[in-house]
Scaffold this motif. Structure first.
Motif, PDB file in Angstrom:
ATOM      1  N   PRO A 258       0.804  -1.166  -0.067  1.00 55.58           N
ATOM      2  CA  PRO A 258       0.159   0.012   0.042  1.00 55.58           C
ATOM      3  C   PRO A 258       0.953   1.159  -0.080  1.00 55.58           C
ATOM      4  O   PRO A 258       1.945   1.124   0.437  1.00 55.58           O
ATOM      5  N   THR A 259       0.333   2.362  -0.400  1.00 52.63           N
ATOM      6  CA  THR A 259       1.099   3.714  -0.443  1.00 52.63           C
ATOM      7  C   THR A 259       0.679   4.479   0.460  1.00 52.63           C
ATOM      8  O   THR A 259       0.642   5.703   0.010  1.00 52.63           O
ATOM      9  N   ASP A 260      -0.132   4.262   1.368  1.00 51.24           N
ATOM     10  CA  ASP A 260      -0.647   5.368   2.438  1.00 51.24           C
ATOM     11  C   ASP A 260       0.671   6.145   2.815  1.00 51.24           C
ATOM     12  O   ASP A 260       1.717   5.629   3.204  1.00 51.24           O
ATOM     13  N   PRO A 261       0.387   7.291   2.990  1.00 50.35           N
ATOM     14  CA  PRO A 261       1.498   8.082   3.437  1.00 50.35           C
ATOM     15  C   PRO A 261       1.883   7.826   4.826  1.00 50.35           C
ATOM     16  O   PRO A 261       3.079   8.164   5.452  1.00 50.35           O
ATOM     17  N   LEU A 279      -3.862  -2.094   5.632  1.00 54.90           N
ATOM     18  CA  LEU A 279      -4.585  -2.639   4.815  1.00 54.90           C
ATOM     19  C   LEU A 279      -5.624  -1.951   4.083  1.00 54.90           C
ATOM     20  O   LEU A 279      -6.422  -2.557   3.008  1.00 54.90           O
ATOM     21  N   ALA A 280      -6.230  -0.968   4.543  1.00 59.94           N
ATOM     22  CA  ALA A 280      -7.408  -0.181   4.004  1.00 59.94           C
ATOM     23  C   ALA A 280      -7.020   0.291   2.395  1.00 59.94           C
ATOM     24  O   ALA A 280      -8.012   0.139   1.723  1.00 59.94           O
ATOM     25  N   PRO A 281      -5.772   0.341   1.862  1.00 61.67           N
ATOM     26  CA  PRO A 281      -5.915   0.725   0.313  1.00 61.67           C
ATOM     27  C   PRO A 281      -5.935  -0.522  -0.613  1.00 61.67           C
ATOM     28  O   PRO A 281      -6.296  -0.372  -1.723  1.00 61.67           O
ATOM     29  N   ARG A 284     -10.363  -2.311  -2.470  1.00 61.61           N
ATOM     30  CA  ARG A 284     -11.036  -1.508  -3.951  1.00 61.61           C
ATOM     31  C   ARG A 284     -10.916  -2.833  -4.970  1.00 61.61           C
ATOM     32  O   ARG A 284     -10.029  -3.826  -4.646  1.00 61.61           O
ATOM     33  N   ASP A 285     -11.539  -2.629  -6.005  1.00 64.74           N
ATOM     34  CA  ASP A 285     -11.470  -3.501  -7.379  1.00 64.74           C
ATOM     35  C   ASP A 285     -11.841  -5.029  -6.683  1.00 64.74           C
ATOM     36  O   ASP A 285     -11.111  -6.050  -6.884  1.00 64.74           O
ATOM     37  N   GLY A 286     -13.111  -5.050  -6.031  1.00 70.01           N
ATOM     38  CA  GLY A 286     -13.367  -6.501  -5.970  1.00 70.01           C
ATOM     39  C   GLY A 286     -12.823  -7.047  -4.615  1.00 70.01           C
ATOM     40  O   GLY A 286     -12.816  -8.213  -4.468  1.00 70.01           O
ATOM     41  N   VAL A 287     -12.335  -6.076  -3.620  1.00 70.81           N
ATOM     42  CA  VAL A 287     -11.647  -6.588  -2.471  1.00 70.81           C
ATOM     43  C   VAL A 287     -12.502  -6.140  -1.219  1.00 70.81           C
ATOM     44  O   VAL A 287     -12.475  -4.749  -1.316  1.00 70.81           O
ATOM     45  N   VAL A 310      -0.038  -9.644   2.751  1.00 72.35           N
ATOM     46  CA  VAL A 310      -1.428  -9.542   2.211  1.00 72.35           C
ATOM     47  C   VAL A 310      -1.518  -9.113   0.796  1.00 72.35           C
ATOM     48  O   VAL A 310      -2.174  -9.773   0.034  1.00 72.35           O
ATOM     49  N   GLY A 311      -0.695  -8.222   0.396  1.00 76.13           N
ATOM     50  CA  GLY A 311      -0.539  -7.760  -0.851  1.00 76.13           C
ATOM     51  C   GLY A 311      -0.044  -8.882  -1.964  1.00 76.13           C
ATOM     52  O   GLY A 311      -0.696  -8.951  -3.148  1.00 76.13           O
TER      53      GLY A 311
END
Length: 411
Positions: A258-261, A279-281, A284-287, A310-311
């Protein structure tokens, strides 16, 4: 180097040197007490008193010398043995012939400490030389080989040689353990770098291969070259032949992370990280993401690795489960463990496919998922039924995370 330092802290020599220091002090006190209680039985008591005074001063002054092999030099060992031999030989001048035949020498069992120092410092060969010299001095002092004298000398000789041999075996074992720890650390680092490569470089090469083949023409040739490089790089990573410096140059920030700041940082930039934020980012896209109502704090490094695992699991869903597959992430904060489950509704993994992929150098599950969890002290369980999807359960014991944090603080 950390492995070698840990082995030194565990070294069997350290308690032996401490025991030797205690032995020298106790036997020195015993020699002094014996001299005081039998003072009137000496023919020349002033010799006994003078020697015991020198023995006491020498023992106390040289205590720092018997703290380790480095300070216990050959010169000290020679001087220490000389003090012991002098006491044995002076006994003939301080005591009567009748008492010499069956009585103790002036240093008594303190002499054994001098011999044991040789054993701990140089092993059984040094112990054999020192004990033989002491035995010869005892025979000269007594003037005859009595049964009790022979038994005592053999006991000292066998005990010192046995201890020296044990020390040599322990040193060899410690060297082997240090080397094993170094190899283990190098393997862990190689696996970590392999995970980064899998998450970035290899995925890019695979994408270029697929797109180039689909476009055709010159792009197809570019795709073919990218495919060859992907195979070569996978082979190098799987075999551990890629230099660490080269890998570090070729790796970028993993695309699956994820690319969260706030990634990798707590509120103050250094404290615990809320795993939910990382994990929030992904949601999306069916997740879909299901999380506890309260924060799930983790050390930054552990949170990054768990989120990256997880990614990697979601990447596998996108690449293997099909475009219409959905995935669910479930985060559970249990009393003893942190559990993250990634489940999809894809076709599942055919039996034996994971072993086949690992043999081909495709390390997505072996390194990017299981390797990360193993480094955290946790585990990754993969359950897949053909036609019923795949479930990846990531478990990290909180005790393992606490131990890692304390270890990092000590460093």
């Amino acid at each position: 180097m950390a492995g070698r330092e840990r082995v030194l802290r565990m070294s069997v020599e350290l308690p032996l040197w401490r025991a030797l220091a205690g032995y020298r002090v106790l036997t020195m006190l015993y020699a002094l007490g014996l001299c005081v209680t039998t003072y009137d039985q000496f023919t020349r008591p002033w010799i006994a008193i003078g020697y015991d005074a020198v023995l006491a001063v020498w023992t106390l002054a040289t205590l720092p010398r018997v703290r380790g092999a480095a300070s216990c030099t050959k010169g000290f060992l020679a001087a220490d043995l000389t003090i012991a031999l002098a006491g044995v030989l002076l006994t003939a001048f301080a005591d009567s012939h009748q008492r010499i035949a069956g009585g103790p020498t002036l240093p008594t069992i303190w002499t054994g400490g001098a011999v044991l120092a040789f054993a701990i410092k140089g092993g059984w060969r040094w112990a054999a030389v020192a004990s033989t010299v002491v035995a010869a001095a005892n025979l000269v002092e007594r003037g005859q080989l009595a049964r009790d004298t022979l038994h005592s000398l053999i006991l000292v000789w066998v005990a010192s040689i046995g201890i020296g041999y044990v020390v040599e075996v322990a040193r060899a074992s410690e060297r082997t353990l240090a080397r094993a720890l170094e190899i283990q650390a190098a393997t862990r680092e190689r696996e970590r770098l392999a995970r980064d490569i899998h998450d970035s470089v290899l995925q890019v090469l695979a994408m270029v291969k697929r797109r180039g083949t689909a476009l055709g023409g010159e792009s197809a040739e570019l795709g073919r070259l990218a495919g060859e490089q992907e195979v070569a790089l996978r082979t190098l990573v799987a075999g551990g032949l890629l230099p660490a410096a080269r890998i570090a140059e070729d790796t970028a920030v993993p695309v699956a992370e994820p690319t969260d700041p706030a990634y990798g940082e707590g509120p103050d930039g250094t404290g615990p990280v809320d795993l939910r934020t990382l994990l929030a980012p992904f949601a999306r896209d069916g997740v879909s993401l299901a999380e506890p109502g309260a924060p799930v704090p983790l050390p930054p490094a552990a949170a990054r690795e768990l989120a990256a695992a997880v990614g990697a699991a979601l990447d596998n869903v996108r690449r293997h489960a099909g475009a219409g597959a959905r995935a669910w992430i479930l985060v559970e904060d249990e009393p003893a463990d942190i559990l993250v489950t990634v489940r999809d509704d894809g076709p599942g993994i055919p039996e034996g496919r994971l072993a086949e992929a690992e043999g081909e150098g495709r390390l997505g599950v072996a390194q990017s998922i299981r390797g990360r969890l193993r480094d955290l002290g946790g585990s990754a369980e993969l359950i897949s039924v053909p036609g019923q999807g795949t479930e990846v359960e990531l478990k990290v014991p909180k005790g393992a995370l606490a131990a890692r944090g304390k270890k990092a603080e000590r460093r």
